[in-house]
Motif scaffolding. Structure first.
Motif, PDB file in Angstrom:
ATOM      1  N   ALA A 296      -8.390 -26.851 -10.041  1.00  0.00           N
ATOM      2  CA  ALA A 296      -8.486 -28.301  -9.963  1.00  0.00           C
ATOM      3  C   ALA A 296      -9.412 -28.707  -8.820  1.00  0.00           C
ATOM      4  O   ALA A 296      -9.829 -27.876  -8.012  1.00  0.00           O
ATOM      5  CB  ALA A 296      -7.087 -28.881  -9.764  1.00  0.00           C
ATOM      6  N   PRO A 297      -9.741 -29.997  -8.713  1.00  0.00           N
ATOM      7  CA  PRO A 297     -10.644 -30.446  -7.644  1.00  0.00           C
ATOM      8  C   PRO A 297     -10.206 -30.030  -6.252  1.00  0.00           C
ATOM      9  O   PRO A 297     -11.043 -29.875  -5.350  1.00  0.00           O
ATOM     10  CB  PRO A 297     -10.641 -31.965  -7.810  1.00  0.00           C
ATOM     11  CG  PRO A 297     -10.390 -32.188  -9.261  1.00  0.00           C
ATOM     12  CD  PRO A 297      -9.432 -31.109  -9.655  1.00  0.00           C
ATOM     13  N   GLU A 298      -8.915 -29.813  -6.059  1.00  0.00           N
ATOM     14  CA  GLU A 298      -8.413 -29.470  -4.737  1.00  0.00           C
ATOM     15  C   GLU A 298      -8.903 -28.121  -4.233  1.00  0.00           C
ATOM     16  O   GLU A 298      -8.768 -27.823  -3.030  1.00  0.00           O
ATOM     17  CB  GLU A 298      -6.877 -29.495  -4.744  1.00  0.00           C
ATOM     18  CG  GLU A 298      -6.275 -30.884  -4.815  1.00  0.00           C
ATOM     19  CD  GLU A 298      -6.466 -31.575  -6.158  1.00  0.00           C
ATOM     20  OE1 GLU A 298      -6.497 -32.819  -6.189  1.00  0.00           O
ATOM     21  OE2 GLU A 298      -6.609 -30.858  -7.189  1.00  0.00           O
ATOM     22  N   VAL A 299      -9.477 -27.284  -5.098  1.00  0.00           N
ATOM     23  CA  VAL A 299      -9.996 -25.995  -4.615  1.00  0.00           C
ATOM     24  C   VAL A 299     -11.276 -26.186  -3.801  1.00  0.00           C
ATOM     25  O   VAL A 299     -11.688 -25.280  -3.077  1.00  0.00           O
ATOM     26  CB  VAL A 299     -10.255 -24.999  -5.765  1.00  0.00           C
ATOM     27  CG1 VAL A 299      -8.980 -24.743  -6.553  1.00  0.00           C
ATOM     28  CG2 VAL A 299     -11.385 -25.463  -6.687  1.00  0.00           C
ATOM     29  N   LEU A 300     -11.900 -27.361  -3.904  1.00  0.00           N
ATOM     30  CA  LEU A 300     -13.133 -27.628  -3.165  1.00  0.00           C
ATOM     31  C   LEU A 300     -12.812 -27.873  -1.695  1.00  0.00           C
ATOM     32  O   LEU A 300     -11.897 -28.626  -1.364  1.00  0.00           O
ATOM     33  CB  LEU A 300     -13.856 -28.843  -3.742  1.00  0.00           C
ATOM     34  CG  LEU A 300     -14.326 -28.722  -5.194  1.00  0.00           C
ATOM     35  CD1 LEU A 300     -14.819 -30.076  -5.686  1.00  0.00           C
ATOM     36  CD2 LEU A 300     -15.408 -27.670  -5.342  1.00  0.00           C
ATOM     37  N   GLU A 301     -13.570 -27.256  -0.828  1.00  0.00           N
ATOM     38  CA  GLU A 301     -13.375 -27.432   0.606  1.00  0.00           C
ATOM     39  C   GLU A 301     -14.731 -27.550   1.284  1.00  0.00           C
ATOM     40  O   GLU A 301     -15.734 -27.014   0.810  1.00  0.00           O
ATOM     41  CB  GLU A 301     -12.599 -26.252   1.193  1.00  0.00           C
ATOM     42  CG  GLU A 301     -13.273 -24.906   0.972  1.00  0.00           C
ATOM     43  CD  GLU A 301     -12.426 -23.733   1.427  1.00  0.00           C
ATOM     44  OE1 GLU A 301     -13.003 -22.825   2.076  1.00  0.00           O
ATOM     45  OE2 GLU A 301     -11.221 -23.730   1.124  1.00  0.00           O
ATOM     46  N   VAL A 302     -14.770 -28.288   2.374  1.00  0.00           N
ATOM     47  CA  VAL A 302     -15.996 -28.419   3.166  1.00  0.00           C
ATOM     48  C   VAL A 302     -15.845 -27.534   4.393  1.00  0.00           C
ATOM     49  O   VAL A 302     -14.988 -27.773   5.249  1.00  0.00           O
ATOM     50  CB  VAL A 302     -16.255 -29.873   3.585  1.00  0.00           C
ATOM     51  CG1 VAL A 302     -17.547 -29.965   4.394  1.00  0.00           C
ATOM     52  CG2 VAL A 302     -16.348 -30.775   2.352  1.00  0.00           C
ATOM     53  N   GLY A 303     -16.664 -26.501   4.445  1.00  0.00           N
ATOM     54  CA  GLY A 303     -16.600 -25.562   5.548  1.00  0.00           C
ATOM     55  C   GLY A 303     -17.954 -25.348   6.183  1.00  0.00           C
ATOM     56  O   GLY A 303     -18.868 -26.170   6.035  1.00  0.00           O
ATOM     57  N   SER A 304     -18.090 -24.241   6.880  1.00  0.00           N
ATOM     58  CA  SER A 304     -19.316 -23.918   7.599  1.00  0.00           C
ATOM     59  C   SER A 304     -20.025 -22.756   6.909  1.00  0.00           C
ATOM     60  O   SER A 304     -19.387 -21.804   6.464  1.00  0.00           O
ATOM     61  CB  SER A 304     -18.986 -23.555   9.048  1.00  0.00           C
ATOM     62  OG  SER A 304     -20.162 -23.245   9.768  1.00  0.00           O
ATOM     63  N   ALA A 305     -21.328 -22.854   6.804  1.00  0.00           N
ATOM     64  CA  ALA A 305     -22.143 -21.791   6.210  1.00  0.00           C
ATOM     65  C   ALA A 305     -23.461 -21.708   6.970  1.00  0.00           C
ATOM     66  O   ALA A 305     -23.844 -22.637   7.693  1.00  0.00           O
ATOM     67  CB  ALA A 305     -22.395 -22.056   4.723  1.00  0.00           C
ATOM     68  N   GLU A 306     -24.148 -20.622   6.796  1.00  0.00           N
ATOM     69  CA  GLU A 306     -25.427 -20.426   7.476  1.00  0.00           C
ATOM     70  C   GLU A 306     -26.507 -21.274   6.820  1.00  0.00           C
ATOM     71  O   GLU A 306     -26.598 -21.359   5.592  1.00  0.00           O
ATOM     72  CB  GLU A 306     -25.814 -18.954   7.412  1.00  0.00           C
ATOM     73  CG  GLU A 306     -27.049 -18.612   8.227  1.00  0.00           C
ATOM     74  CD  GLU A 306     -27.342 -17.121   8.256  1.00  0.00           C
ATOM     75  OE1 GLU A 306     -28.357 -16.735   8.862  1.00  0.00           O
ATOM     76  OE2 GLU A 306     -26.553 -16.357   7.675  1.00  0.00           O
ATOM     77  N   ILE A 307     -27.325 -21.910   7.645  1.00  0.00           N
ATOM     78  CA  ILE A 307     -28.464 -22.666   7.117  1.00  0.00           C
ATOM     79  C   ILE A 307     -29.438 -21.683   6.474  1.00  0.00           C
ATOM     80  O   ILE A 307     -29.834 -20.701   7.097  1.00  0.00           O
ATOM     81  CB  ILE A 307     -29.158 -23.455   8.237  1.00  0.00           C
ATOM     82  CG1 ILE A 307     -28.222 -24.515   8.802  1.00  0.00           C
ATOM     83  CG2 ILE A 307     -30.438 -24.115   7.720  1.00  0.00           C
ATOM     84  CD1 ILE A 307     -28.794 -25.256   9.995  1.00  0.00           C
TER      85      ILE A 307
END
Length: 318
Positions: A17-28
Motif C-alpha cells: 500500500a502507499p504506506e510502504v513509501l518513505e522519504v530517506g537519504s540517498a547518495e546524490i
C-alpha cells in the motif's frame, strides 16, 4: 556518508500500500558520459508508479530493494557528463525516464540522473512545478494521436477525459484540429477545462447511447473499449492507453472492425520540444488535481488510487 553528498529520496523496501513509501537519504548521483543530473523541482504520480509500488510490474522493475519511484519530472540541470554539450548547468529541463527498472532512486528525489536524450528544455510559460504534470501525459497523448491521423474537423472521442492523460489527450487532439468530446466519471469540469465540446457521464450513458459517430476514439479508462469501438465511422481509428483494455485489444484483432492500437508513452526529445512550444503559446496547459510536498508522497499515491480522476497529481521536491 557526508551530508553534502546526500539527498532526500522516496524509496520503498517492499511491495504494498502507499504506506510502504518513505522519504530517506540517498547518495546524490553523478552523471555518466552521456547523462545529465537534474535538480528536481517536481515530479508527477503516474499509473506505472502505482503498479510498480504494488508489485504488478515485477517482471520489469528489477531485482532487490529499496526501489525509487517517479518517472517524469521538471527541474534545473545540476551536472552534465563529459560527452554532453547541452543542456548546460542551470538550464530548465523536463523529461521522462522511460520504462526501465527504477533502481534505488528515481525521479522522486532531489536529484535524478537521466540520459541526455530523454529530456528537453522545459516550457518557459509555466512554473516548473506545473510543467512536471505534462512529460509522460503529453508524450502519451502525442504518440497516441499522431498515428491516428487526427485532422482538422475530425470528430474525436476521449474516454476518461477527466484524468491526467485523458485531459491532455483532449487538448492535444484540439491542437491537431479535432472536434473533441469526452466520456468522464465525476469531474466533467476537468474535460471542459481541457476543451471538450460535449461531455458524457458514463454513469448515466452506456457507450451505445452516445449520439453520433467518430473518426477517432482514444480510450484512457480501459473499460468497454470494444463497445466504444462501435462508435467509429467507417475507416475510423482507435487507440487504448489503459492496461485494462488489453483483452479488448486482443479481441479487436479477431472481430469485425478496426484493430485497437495499444499505446504507451516513450521518451522523445522531439515530442517534448513540441509539447513545450504548445505550452509557451498557451495552447496546452498542465491541469493539476493537487500538489503535495515530498513528505506526503504516500498521500499522493493514496489519492491517485481512491479519488476521482481530475488531472495530474504533482509532488513538489524543492
Amino acid at each position: 556518508m557526508n551530508t553534502q553528498d546526500t539527498m532526500r529520496a522516496v524509496q520503498f523496501r517492499s511491495y504494498g500500500a502507499p504506506e510502504v513509501l518513505e522519504v530517506g537519504s540517498a547518495e546524490i548521483p553523478s552523471p555518466g558520459p552521456k547523462e545529465v543530473v537534474v535538480e528536481v523541482a517536481a515530479f508527477s504520480v503516474n499509473a506505472v508508479d502505482l503498479l510498480t509500488r504494488r508489485g504488478k510490474m515485477r517482471l520489469l522493475d528489477g531485482m532487490g530493494f529499496p526501489k525509487g519511484t517517479g518517472v517524469d519530472f521538471a527541474g534545473l540541470v545540476h551536472a552534465v557528463g563529459d560527452q554532453v554539450g547541452r543542456p548546460v548547468p542551470g538550464s530548465r529541463v523536463w523529461g521522462y525516464l522511460g520504462m526501465r527498472p527504477p533502481g534505488r532512486t528515481a525521479a522522486g528525489a532531489q536529484y535524478v540522473r537521466v540520459r541526455f536524450d530523454r529530456l528537453a528544455p522545459a516550457p518557459d510559460g509555466v512554473p516548473l512545478t506545473e510543467a512536471a504534470a505534462l512529460p509522460l501525459a503529453g508524450l502519451t497523448a502525442v504518440q497516441a494521436l499522431r498515428p491516428l491521423r487526427v485532422r482538422r474537423g475530425n470528430r474525436v472521442l476521449v474516454v476518461g477525459g477527466n484524468g491526467g492523460v485523458g485531459s491532455t489527450v483532449v487538448q492535444v487532439a484540439r491542437i491537431m484540429g479535432g472536434e473533441v468530446d469526452a466520456v468522464v466519471g465525476v469531474r466533467s469540469d476537468v474535460a471542459v477545462s481541457a476543451g471538450a465540446r460535449t461531455v458524457f457521464d458514463y454513469h448515466d450513458l452506456k457507450p451505445s447511447d452516445v449520439p453520433g459517430s467518430y473518426d477517432v476514439v482514444v480510450d484512457t479508462a480501459g473499460v468497454d473499449a470494444l463497445a466504444y469501438r462501435r462508435l467509429l465511422k467507417p475507416g475510423g481509428r482507435m487507440a487504448a492507453i489503459a492496461p485494462g483494455a488489453f483483452w479488448d485489444i486482443v479481441k479487436s484483432m479477431f472481430s469485425p472492425g478496426p484493430m485497437i492500437r495499444m499505446v504507451s508513452g516513450k521518451p522523445s526529445v522531439k515530442d517534448l520540444m513540441w509539447l513545450a512550444a504548445k505550452v509557451n503559446i498557451g495552447e496546452l496547459k498542465p491541469i493539476l488535481a493537487a500538489t503535495y510536498p515530498l513528505d506526503r508522497i504516500a498521500e499522493a499515491h493514496r489519492d491517485a488510487e481512491s479519488l476521482s480522476a481530475a488531472g495530474k497529481r504533482v509532488v513538489l521536491v524543492q
